[in-house]
Each structure stands twice: as structure tokens, then as C-alpha cells.
Design an enzyme around this catalytic site. Structure first.
Site, PDB file in Angstrom:
ATOM      1  N   VAL A  82     -11.121   4.522 -30.595  1.00  0.00           N
ATOM      2  CA  VAL A  82      -9.959   5.214 -30.915  1.00  0.00           C
ATOM      3  C   VAL A  82     -10.236   6.772 -30.196  1.00  0.00           C
ATOM      4  O   VAL A  82     -11.179   7.363 -30.385  1.00  0.00           O
ATOM      5  CB  VAL A  82      -9.950   5.820 -32.436  1.00  0.00           C
TER       6      VAL A  82
ATOM      7  N   GLU B  68     -14.594  -3.388 -33.292  1.00  0.00           N
ATOM      8  CA  GLU B  68     -13.356  -3.762 -32.774  1.00  0.00           C
ATOM      9  C   GLU B  68     -12.336  -2.974 -31.824  1.00  0.00           C
ATOM     10  O   GLU B  68     -11.821  -3.337 -31.151  1.00  0.00           O
ATOM     11  CB  GLU B  68     -12.473  -4.612 -33.889  1.00  0.00           C
TER      12      GLU B  68
ATOM     13  N   ASP C 194      -8.856  -5.553 -45.604  1.00  0.00           N
ATOM     14  CA  ASP C 194     -10.107  -4.648 -45.259  1.00  0.00           C
ATOM     15  C   ASP C 194     -10.128  -3.573 -45.801  1.00  0.00           C
ATOM     16  O   ASP C 194     -10.381  -2.345 -45.123  1.00  0.00           O
ATOM     17  CB  ASP C 194     -10.084  -4.577 -43.588  1.00  0.00           C
TER      18      ASP C 194
ATOM     19  N   SER D  34     -13.602   7.778 -32.355  1.00  0.00           N
ATOM     20  CA  SER D  34     -14.476   6.756 -33.268  1.00  0.00           C
ATOM     21  C   SER D  34     -14.779   5.174 -32.399  1.00  0.00           C
ATOM     22  O   SER D  34     -13.945   5.248 -31.442  1.00  0.00           O
ATOM     23  CB  SER D  34     -13.809   5.965 -34.464  1.00  0.00           C
ATOM     24  N   THR D  35     -15.936   4.968 -32.131  1.00  0.00           N
ATOM     25  CA  THR D  35     -16.035   3.650 -31.541  1.00  0.00           C
ATOM     26  C   THR D  35     -16.468   2.663 -32.867  1.00  0.00           C
ATOM     27  O   THR D  35     -17.478   2.827 -33.363  1.00  0.00           O
ATOM     28  CB  THR D  35     -17.036   3.513 -30.630  1.00  0.00           C
ATOM     29  N   GLY D  36     -15.635   1.556 -33.116  1.00  0.00           N
ATOM     30  CA  GLY D  36     -15.909   0.831 -34.103  1.00  0.00           C
ATOM     31  C   GLY D  36     -16.375  -0.618 -33.186  1.00  0.00           C
ATOM     32  O   GLY D  36     -16.378  -0.535 -32.134  1.00  0.00           O
TER      33      GLY D  36
ATOM     34  N   LYS E  15      -5.443   3.672 -29.932  1.00  0.00           N
ATOM     35  CA  LYS E  15      -6.492   2.790 -30.418  1.00  0.00           C
ATOM     36  C   LYS E  15      -6.652   1.599 -29.503  1.00  0.00           C
ATOM     37  O   LYS E  15      -5.406   0.945 -29.231  1.00  0.00           O
ATOM     38  CB  LYS E  15      -6.143   2.017 -31.830  1.00  0.00           C
TER      39      LYS E  15
HETATM   40  P1  ADP Z   1     -11.698  -0.096 -36.636  1.00  0.00           P
HETATM   41  O1  ADP Z   1     -10.911  -1.332 -36.635  1.00  0.00           O
HETATM   42  O2  ADP Z   1     -12.404   0.210 -35.586  1.00  0.00           O
HETATM   43  O3  ADP Z   1     -12.243   0.295 -37.980  1.00  0.00           O
HETATM   44  P2  ADP Z   1      -9.615   2.089 -37.401  1.00  0.00           P
HETATM   45  O4  ADP Z   1      -8.332   1.750 -37.142  1.00  0.00           O
HETATM   46  O5  ADP Z   1     -10.423   2.020 -38.631  1.00  0.00           O
HETATM   47  O6  ADP Z   1     -10.501   1.101 -36.383  1.00  0.00           O
HETATM   48  O7  ADP Z   1     -10.294   3.333 -36.754  1.00  0.00           O
HETATM   49  C1  ADP Z   1     -11.660   4.032 -36.485  1.00  0.00           C
HETATM   50  C2  ADP Z   1     -11.624   5.434 -37.051  1.00  0.00           C
HETATM   51  O8  ADP Z   1     -10.640   6.202 -36.117  1.00  0.00           O
HETATM   52  C3  ADP Z   1     -11.056   5.722 -38.447  1.00  0.00           C
HETATM   53  O9  ADP Z   1     -12.272   5.277 -39.442  1.00  0.00           O
HETATM   54  C4  ADP Z   1     -10.439   7.127 -38.180  1.00  0.00           C
HETATM   55  O10 ADP Z   1     -11.498   8.101 -38.563  1.00  0.00           O
HETATM   56  C5  ADP Z   1     -10.056   6.947 -36.919  1.00  0.00           C
HETATM   57  N1  ADP Z   1      -8.591   6.871 -36.940  1.00  0.00           N
HETATM   58  C6  ADP Z   1      -8.097   5.869 -36.490  1.00  0.00           C
HETATM   59  N2  ADP Z   1      -6.636   6.012 -36.573  1.00  0.00           N
HETATM   60  C7  ADP Z   1      -6.502   7.375 -36.733  1.00  0.00           C
HETATM   61  C8  ADP Z   1      -5.208   7.935 -36.992  1.00  0.00           C
HETATM   62  N3  ADP Z   1      -3.980   7.596 -36.553  1.00  0.00           N
HETATM   63  N4  ADP Z   1      -5.356   9.460 -37.067  1.00  0.00           N
HETATM   64  C9  ADP Z   1      -6.871   9.816 -37.351  1.00  0.00           C
HETATM   65  N5  ADP Z   1      -7.825   9.006 -37.272  1.00  0.00           N
HETATM   66  C10 ADP Z   1      -7.678   8.046 -37.055  1.00  0.00           C
HETATM   67 MG    MG Z   2     -11.703   0.701 -39.847  1.00  0.00          MG
END
Ligand code: ADP
Ligand code: MG
Length: 507
Positions: free
Chosen positions: A254, A251, A390, A247-249, A274
Site C-alpha cells: 500500500v 497480498e 477477515d 504497508s507491505t502485507g 493498493k
Molecule cells: P492487506 O490485504 O495487505 O492486509 P490492507 O487493505 O489491510 O491490505 O492494507 C494494509 C495496511 O495499509 C492497513 O493495515 C492500513 O494500515 C493501510 N491502509 C490500507 N488502506 C488504507 C487507507 N485507505 N487509508 C489508510 N491506510 C490504509
Molecule cells: Mg489487512
């Protein structure tokens, strides 16, 4: 008719004398007309023959073709350089899953790098365009035609336009101004200036972009420093390999990876990395989640922005550790290395667990999920002394019949001046999500808030503004109370639980 005499000398025969003619002949109207006619018959200056003429205009043509030759040679040289670069890039990356691109060092812009035969056909087609109505006009061989009329000066729009086109090559070799060669392109001063200005700003922008790309964690990829840190984790055996981006968010980015071992302890088989983005813009808006958190308050004010990003990663690590100790389903922290947090992967076989918003849940699942969410929210507040801040269907995953909480870098303690407002927002998100699916309708958002917090904020006529005012008044009283008692007045169970592994402290 005067007889011509051949003069002898030490350097051979002298050139024959020009035929003499009388003044009347010179002044003859008839001769003038004849000369003018001869002049008009002179072939126009087009095509390769123009290069051979010993006039001043031809010398500039010669220079043009030299310049073109030099440019072609340079182009060839650059292409060979790029080919070599490509070979080195392949050699460098080998079979590795994470690769480094050398693209920034290429000499030829991909747009200009079209060496295919198709392009050549296009170019020829344009030159011999059978549909072009007129032949291209050329500057007259002389500076003017006629008697004092139609004088072609440097301000002539046509001549000036052609000159502008030629000058384009100097400052914007990469700009495509037309079909070149056979095309008689004339750029007006206005267009020329606009193009020049555009090229200058483009050059500056591209330099800026390059700079930014090198030093920040941009949208998809990560910056070289981060890549190096990731490489180091693989070469140290902590990770077996890094598989790709989940995922790319805004902030963070991942990545999924396979765990190896750390200090003789096994790392989970599947982990995520992350990577907190080092473009600081997003984090600026989130200062309030960290600067009023007493755990970080002293350090926050002393740090430069890059280190603040590391603090976010550290904050997430501490929060996850607390949650893990309370038995809340959440990722287990493996390692923190600067702004990269390695934690266990929620999901299996490279497939991450779906977010609650995407999970296919039947009614029974939904009811179970709601029950669990309510429970973990209570645990989080009452046992971990945290407010998620959040919480929504985006930051809860559904895996093996359980709700897993993720993304807790912004979570704060209830003593944070706005903690209860954050908690109310979390409750609203949860309540809205489940009620839309017909679950938990008998529990209002206000009751949910009171159940989670254990507080007894009076629920009026269901007016949100009124409830919020009560919350803010409570926060104010609480803040005064905390200030009177000192900040470190929490029960031992609420203190930070040490992370499984100490954060990396080297710079
Ligand atoms: P952000 O702050 O960018 O929203 P997140 O911690 O929510 O970061 O992570 C973004 C995405 O990555 C999540 O929506 C999820 O789909 C995936 N992700 C994050 N951590 C995990 C994990 N430990 N296991 C599986 N997927 C994860
Ligand atoms: Mg998130």
C-alpha cells in the site's frame, strides 16, 4: 686437456665445442654427487624471478600474470561502465520520488567493488604477514626429488590442491577463496567439487531470482510493469506524486500518494494505492473466497492466474462501493487500473489512521468503538449483503472517533457456501479483542453472531462445536435453497452498486 678450436664459417664463428670429458669422469660417483649438490643450491622458484625462467613451469606463470592483467583491465572497464550507469540512473530518476534502479545491469558485484586504499593495505598486510610461521612451499622445479622416491605426480595432494585453486578462477571469479597472491592455498578435490557444485547452483538461483524479481511484485518494491502503471497515473495527472509505502502485507503493498484530478473531477488530496501482489502463492490459498462467489464464478474459471489477481482488486472495488452506499465508513474508490486500486486515504497529513489494535483508546472510546463495530457488522450483512471474512482489529482503523472498515477483497455474499463460518470467525475476532479490554463481556460470541446475521441459531451449552454444526447445517440448507431458486435471486438493494469509475478494461 684437449685444446679448443674456433671454427670459422659464413654465419660467423661457430659456438665453442662443449668441453669433452672421459667416460670414467662421467661415471664418477664424485661428479654425480657434485651435480646433485649444485642442483640443490639452485634458488627456489618464488617471487617475480620465476616469471623469467625459460622452463615449462615459468610459461604457465607468465600466462597467469597475463590473465591477471586482463582481469584487472576488465575490472577497470567494468567499474567505468558502472560509474556511467550510475550517472545515467541519476539522470533518469532526476528529482522524482519514485525511482528506478539500474542495479541489475551493474557489471561489478558490490562485494567485489571495493577499490578503497584500505583494501590495498589489507592485501599487502596479508602478503607480508610477519606472523606466518613458514614460507609458502612451492612445487619443486623438477617433477621428483631423490632416487625414485618422493615423486610428485598430478595426483599429489599438494600439487593437485594448488591446481584446483587456480582453476577456481575459471568458474567462480566472484568467489572469495582466500587472500590470493602470496597465499599458498590448496583446495582438496572434495572441497573443490563442493565449491563448484555450490557455484553452479548459486548461478542458477541468482538467474531464477533475477527473473522472479523482474516479473513479480516482490516484498518491498513493485515490478517494472506496476511501476510503469504508477508512473502513468502521475503523468496523466490522476496523482500528483507518490510518496512512499505505508504497508507491505502478504497480498498487497500500500502506497500513499497525493491526488490530482481525473476527467475534470478532483481526486481526494490524499489517496492510497493498493497494489495486489503478483506473486501468486498467497492468492492460491484464497481461491475459496472468490471461486464460490456467484458474482465471479463464471469469470474465475476462465482466467489465467495473473488475471485472477485483477479480479481480487475488482472485488475489493465492488465491495467498497456497496459499503460506501450503505454509509459504512470505508475508503472511497477513486480508480481501478489492473491490479492497482486507488482509494481515499484514511488518516491525515501523510499519517495513516491507526489500526484498532494500535489505537490508544480509553474506556469510553472502546465502548463507542464496540457499539460502532456491532452496527457496521449488521449493516454489512443486512444492507450490503456481505460478510467481511477477515474482520479483526488489524482491518479496522480508528479515525476521527469512528471505526473504518478496510481490506474487503475477500468479502463474500451470505450465499457463499462457507459465508456463515467466515462470519462466525469475524465475530470471534471482534469478541476476543473487545472482551480482553473489558468491553462487551455481556454479549457472547454466539449472541453477537445472531445479532449480526439476524438468524436465530440456537445457543446450546456454550459449546462451540455444537454451534458450528448448527451453522454448517444451516449453510447446507441455504445452499440447496439457493440452487433451487437460481443464483440471481437477491433483492434489488443487494445487487452490486456500480463503482464511481469503471474498471480499466485494456489489457
Ligand atoms: P492487506 O490485504 O495487505 O492486509 P490492507 O487493505 O489491510 O491490505 O492494507 C494494509 C495496511 O495499509 C492497513 O493495515 C492500513 O494500515 C493501510 N491502509 C490500507 N488502506 C488504507 C487507507 N485507505 N487509508 C489508510 N491506510 C490504509
Ligand atoms: Mg489487512
Amino acid at each position: 686437456m684437449a685444446q679448443s678450436v674456433v671454427l670459422k664459417g659464413p654465419w660467423g664463428p661457430a659456438a665453442p665445442e662443449p668441453p669433452s670429458c672421459s667416460l670414467t669422469e662421467v661415471m664418477s660417483e664424485q661428479l654425480a654427487t657434485q651435480l646433485e649438490e649444485e642442483n640443490q643450491d639452485y634458488p627456489p622458484l618464488t617471487g617475480p624471478s620465476a616469471d623469467l625462467l625459460p622452463s615449462s613451469s615459468s610459461s604457465s606463470s607468465e600466462t597467469t600474470s597475463d590473465l591477471m592483467l586482463a582481469q584487472m583491465l576488465q575490472m577497470q572497464f567494468d567499474r567505468e561502465f558502472d560509474d556511467q550507469l550510475l550517472r545515467e540512473e541519476k539522470k533518469f530518476n532526476g528529482g522524482s520520488k519514485v525511482s528506478i534502479s539500474f542495479e541489475n545491469y551493474r557489471m561489478v558485484h558490490p562485494y567485489a567493488d571495493s577499490d578503497s586504499s584500505e583494501d590495498e593495505v589489507d592485501w599487502q598486510d596479508t602478503r607480508d604477514d610477519p606472523y606466518r610461521a613458514e614460507k609458502p612451499q612451492t612445487t619443486p622445479r623438477r617433477g621428483f626429488t631423490g632416487k625414485g622416491k618422493n615423486i610428485t605426480t598430478k595426483h599429489d595432494p599438494v600439487a593437485c590442491g594448488r591446481k584446483n585453486t587456480a582453476r577456481m578462477d575459471n568458474f567462480a571469479p566472484g568467489v572469495q577463496v582466500g587472500d590470493g597472491m602470496g597465499m599458498d592455498l590448496k583446495l582438496s578435490n572434495q572441497v573443490f567439487n563442493a565449491l563448484k557444485q555450490h557455484c553452479n547452483s548459486e548461478q542458477k538461483r541468482s538467474a531464477r531470482l533475477h527473473e522472479k524479481k523482474e516479473h513479480s511484485t516482490s516484498e518491498q518494491a513493485v515490478d517494472p510493469r506496476t511501476r510503469l502503471l504508477m508512473y502513468k497515473m502521475v503523468s496523466a495527472g490522476v496523482l500528483e506524486n507518490i510518496n512512499g509505502c505505508i504497508s507491505t502485507g502478504k497480498e498487497s503493498v500500500v502506497f500513499h500518494a497525493n491526488g490530482g484530478s481525473l476527467e475534470a473531477r478532483p481526486v481526494p488530496g490524499e489517496v492510497v494505492l493498493k497494489v495486489y501482489k503478483t506473486t501468486l502463492n498467497e492468492f492460491k490459498n484464497r481461491d475459496r473466497y472468490i471461486k464460490d462467489d456467484y458474482r465471479f464464478i463464471d469469470r474465475f474459471s476462465k482466467l489465467n492466474p495473473r488475471k485472477v489477481i485483477r479480479l481480487w482488486a475488482e472485488k475489493e472495488m465492488h465491495n467498497l462501493a456497496r459499503m460506501g452506499s450503505a454509509g459504512i465508513p470505508c475508503p472511497a474508490v477513486v480508480l481501478l487500473k489492473k491490479h492497482i486500486l486507488v482509494m481515499s486515504f484514511i488518516g491525515s497529513g501523510l499519517v495513516p489512521a491507526p489500526k484498532l489494535k494500535d489505537a490508544a483508546l480509553d474506556r469510553a472510546d472502546l465502548e463507542e468503538a464496540f457499539r460502532q463495530v456491532l452496527h457496521v457488522m449488521q449493516q454489512l450483512y443486512q444492507e450490503c449483503n456481505l460478510v467481511h471474512a477477515d474482520l479483526s482489529e488489524y482491518n479496522m482503523l480508528w479515525h476521527e472517533g469512528k471505526v473504518w472498515l478496510i481490506d474487503v477483497s475477500q468479502s463474500v455474499e451470505p450465499t457463499h457456501p462457507h459465508a456463515l463460518e467466515f462470519l462466525f470467525r469475524d465475530c470471534r475476532n471482534v469478541s476476543t479483542f473487545f472482551q480482553k479490554r473489558g468491553v462487551g463481556e455481556d454479549l457472547s460470541v454466539y449472541e453477537l453472531f445472531n445479532r449480526v446475521s439476524g438468524l436465530n441459531i440456537p445457543v446450546g451449552e456454550g459449546e462451540e462445536a455444537e454451534f458450528m454444526a448448527e451453522i454448517e447445517a444451516f449453510e447446507k440448507r441455504n445452499e440447496d435453497h439457493v440452487q433451487r431458486r437460481g443464483k440471481k435471486c437477491f433483492p434489488a438493494s443487494c445487487e452490486d452498486v456500480g463503482p464511481p469509475l469503471q474498471p480499466d478494461s485494456d489489457d
